[in-house]
Write a protein that holds these residues in place. Sequence first.
Motif, mmCIF file in Angstrom:
data_model
loop_
_atom_site.group_PDB
_atom_site.id
_atom_site.type_symbol
_atom_site.label_atom_id
_atom_site.label_comp_id
_atom_site.label_asym_id
_atom_site.label_seq_id
_atom_site.Cartn_x
_atom_site.Cartn_y
_atom_site.Cartn_z
ATOM 1 N N ILE A 63 0.862 -1.182 0.000
ATOM 2 C CA ILE A 63 0.000 0.000 0.000
ATOM 3 C C ILE A 63 0.904 1.240 0.000
ATOM 4 O O ILE A 63 1.769 1.364 0.864
ATOM 5 C CB ILE A 63 -0.923 0.034 1.230
ATOM 6 C CG1 ILE A 63 -1.828 -1.205 1.258
ATOM 7 C CG2 ILE A 63 -1.764 1.300 1.232
ATOM 8 C CD1 ILE A 63 -2.718 -1.275 2.479
ATOM 9 N N ARG A 64 0.675 2.131 -0.947
ATOM 10 C CA ARG A 64 1.521 3.324 -1.043
ATOM 11 C C ARG A 64 0.717 4.585 -0.827
ATOM 12 O O ARG A 64 -0.377 4.758 -1.365
ATOM 13 C CB ARG A 64 2.195 3.380 -2.418
ATOM 14 C CG ARG A 64 3.456 4.241 -2.405
ATOM 15 C CD ARG A 64 3.779 4.802 -3.762
ATOM 16 N NE ARG A 64 2.853 5.884 -4.118
ATOM 17 C CZ ARG A 64 3.053 6.703 -5.147
ATOM 18 N NH1 ARG A 64 4.102 6.544 -5.932
ATOM 19 N NH2 ARG A 64 2.185 7.661 -5.408
ATOM 20 N N SER A 65 1.276 5.480 -0.008
ATOM 21 C CA SER A 65 0.725 6.811 0.221
ATOM 22 C C SER A 65 1.573 7.839 -0.506
ATOM 23 O O SER A 65 2.605 7.511 -1.097
ATOM 24 C CB SER A 65 0.674 7.111 1.723
ATOM 25 O OG SER A 65 -0.091 6.144 2.400
ATOM 26 N N CYS A 423 3.316 -1.114 4.000
ATOM 27 C CA CYS A 423 2.759 0.238 3.845
ATOM 28 C C CYS A 423 3.911 1.226 3.787
ATOM 29 O O CYS A 423 4.703 1.312 4.738
ATOM 30 C CB CYS A 423 1.837 0.577 5.014
ATOM 31 S SG CYS A 423 0.544 -0.643 5.319
ATOM 32 N N VAL A 424 3.985 1.979 2.713
ATOM 33 C CA VAL A 424 5.136 2.845 2.519
ATOM 34 C C VAL A 424 4.695 4.109 1.799
ATOM 35 O O VAL A 424 3.687 4.120 1.093
ATOM 36 C CB VAL A 424 6.225 2.103 1.708
ATOM 37 C CG1 VAL A 424 5.758 1.820 0.286
ATOM 38 C CG2 VAL A 424 7.547 2.854 1.713
ATOM 39 N N ASN A 425 5.424 5.192 2.007
ATOM 40 C CA ASN A 425 5.168 6.440 1.309
ATOM 41 C C ASN A 425 6.075 6.520 0.093
ATOM 42 O O ASN A 425 7.123 5.864 0.039
ATOM 43 C CB ASN A 425 5.417 7.628 2.235
ATOM 44 C CG ASN A 425 4.690 8.882 1.801
ATOM 45 O OD1 ASN A 425 4.993 9.464 0.763
ATOM 46 N ND2 ASN A 425 3.712 9.299 2.597
ATOM 47 N N GLU A 426 5.673 7.335 -0.864
ATOM 48 C CA GLU A 426 6.490 7.457 -2.074
ATOM 49 C C GLU A 426 7.843 8.106 -1.795
ATOM 50 O O GLU A 426 8.826 7.809 -2.474
ATOM 51 C CB GLU A 426 5.740 8.256 -3.137
ATOM 52 C CG GLU A 426 5.344 9.664 -2.703
ATOM 53 C CD GLU A 426 4.648 10.436 -3.816
ATOM 54 O OE1 GLU A 426 4.853 10.102 -4.994
ATOM 55 O OE2 GLU A 426 3.903 11.382 -3.502
ATOM 56 N N PHE A 427 7.919 9.002 -0.791
ATOM 57 C CA PHE A 427 9.149 9.725 -0.507
ATOM 58 C C PHE A 427 9.504 9.604 0.972
ATOM 59 O O PHE A 427 8.661 9.274 1.806
ATOM 60 C CB PHE A 427 9.034 11.209 -0.863
ATOM 61 C CG PHE A 427 8.703 11.455 -2.295
ATOM 62 C CD1 PHE A 427 9.405 10.817 -3.303
ATOM 63 C CD2 PHE A 427 7.686 12.326 -2.646
ATOM 64 C CE1 PHE A 427 9.095 11.033 -4.638
ATOM 65 C CE2 PHE A 427 7.368 12.550 -3.977
ATOM 66 C CZ PHE A 427 8.071 11.902 -4.971
ATOM 67 N N LEU A 443 4.992 -2.728 8.491
ATOM 68 C CA LEU A 443 4.634 -4.088 8.105
ATOM 69 C C LEU A 443 3.443 -4.480 8.950
ATOM 70 O O LEU A 443 3.485 -4.360 10.181
ATOM 71 C CB LEU A 443 5.784 -5.064 8.345
ATOM 72 C CG LEU A 443 6.937 -5.058 7.355
ATOM 73 C CD1 LEU A 443 7.958 -6.121 7.754
ATOM 74 C CD2 LEU A 443 6.458 -5.313 5.930
ATOM 75 N N ALA A 444 2.389 -4.930 8.327
ATOM 76 C CA ALA A 444 1.194 -5.327 9.062
ATOM 77 C C ALA A 444 0.854 -6.775 8.737
ATOM 78 O O ALA A 444 1.176 -7.274 7.666
ATOM 79 C CB ALA A 444 0.025 -4.410 8.724
#
Length: 518
Positions: A63-65, A423-427, A443-444
């Motif tokens: 999942i990316r924010s 779950c990670v952000n683009e930057f 990590l979930a």
Amino acid sequence: MGRFKGPKRPTYLPPIATPFSLGRRRAMRTMAGAALSLPIAGALLQSRTYAQARDVPVRFLAIRSAHGTDRNRWIPRPDGGGEPAGTDMALSELNFDYQYSLAAPFQTSPLREKMTVIDGLDRWANEATGGSASGHFGAGAALTGARTNREQDGRPSFESLDQWLFGRLGPGEGPYLINATCSSGGNAGWKGMTFRGDGSGAAQERQPGDIFSTVFRGFTPEEPTGPPPVDRSGAQRGVYDHALEDLRRLRAELVGVERERLDEHIEAMERLRAEVMGGPGAGPAMCTTGEGDSPGNVDRFTPQEYAKVEEAAQLHARVIAQAFACGLSRVATLMHLDDFPSPYFEVPAIRAAHPGLSGEFHDPFTHRYWMNTDDPFVADVWSMAMRWQNELILMSLAELDAIIDPLDPSGEHTVLDNTIVYCVNEFGHGPHDRQGASVPAVLAGGGGGRFKTGRYLRIRDINTGNPRDVNNPVPTGRLLTSIAQAMGHDIGYYGDPGIGADPGGFPAFHGELTEIFR
């Protein structure tokens, strides 16, 4: 449990509790009994959270924010502020709820015990080879661990982990790769999150109903065979209720500080009870979804409307969870947002605090934030926008946690428990085009008990004065390596082929993250 009917040939889906003492013996006896219940409670919670690694097919969801991450306002902190005292701490000992916290929604979520925060991850593939594209054009390293190329619009030099994992599944092992987005859709450039082997971006589907129609076309679940799953919820509930009854009786006899402290203890017990019993309960461990159960598409979808984004995020996660449960998919990506759609000003918290805002969000707030992170107006708006994105993450995790996993022989664990959600952000942390360092990640699920959950893990020393310190990096590829290992692949490196060919020259890029494994 019988096997499920459905497609057999792999098919790619591109478009788509606080201790205290009381002065009376009775109080001590009551508290001792309640304290005894807490380890039991923890064991019961873990019995729902962790499955036997060798018995369950593990799924992967990324999942990316969007809009970057300020590590200093993202990590959990001790009460009173400051850095966490240890490198491996229970999230229950730390606090996400402080001024301008970007991850404040995690604080009160019952899913927090199924999450682990990783602090200190870096996207250093470009830096390692003397490049300078670890900022905006390094966004493609999130799932690839590879160098990106400015001349080719940030195209990475290796495929993303979702594509790699899907390509190594056997016949019938999750025949669909799901790539979903709540953003403008079809983003296959450097702002995308999933990349093919040649570095080109793979398209992502905006409409959940369209994905469902493709994945579940012609699929009818078989009726379950064998005995129904054992319902242990009554025994679990009884452990809590017995201890809570004693504590509430004692509370009536106390006043002042002693009563306040007991209230805290009761609240902790009630929270644990909710975490154990507040999930899917003893529902049937079976795939009940068929071709006619489509959630439909989001009416007149536009990424500028926050309510439409929320609806799309939830329905995408629901389709992914159902596809995981029915054995139709084992690998998926979900991109919540990218830079330019601006639904944030419609988020109720932002609209209530700053009713006059409109227009574009990224440049006026994300770029301006890094010019002066202490600007209270910008920090307030930006942090509320990031909090909303983390609410979307929790919403997505809840959909996976709402289904008892029919492929888990125990009949006790949810689809989330047996999934690795990255779950990670683009930057990462830093001003424009200098955002390759300190990318906090979550990590979930734990992947069927393979990874730790409910923890804060600092995987390298954090130099807050110089977040771009490359002397001791922990590159993204090492986490991707660990995920691949948890999915059953015997590899020691994942990422840029050139760096991977020279372990002697790039030792920091090789090996797994041992800290995250149980």
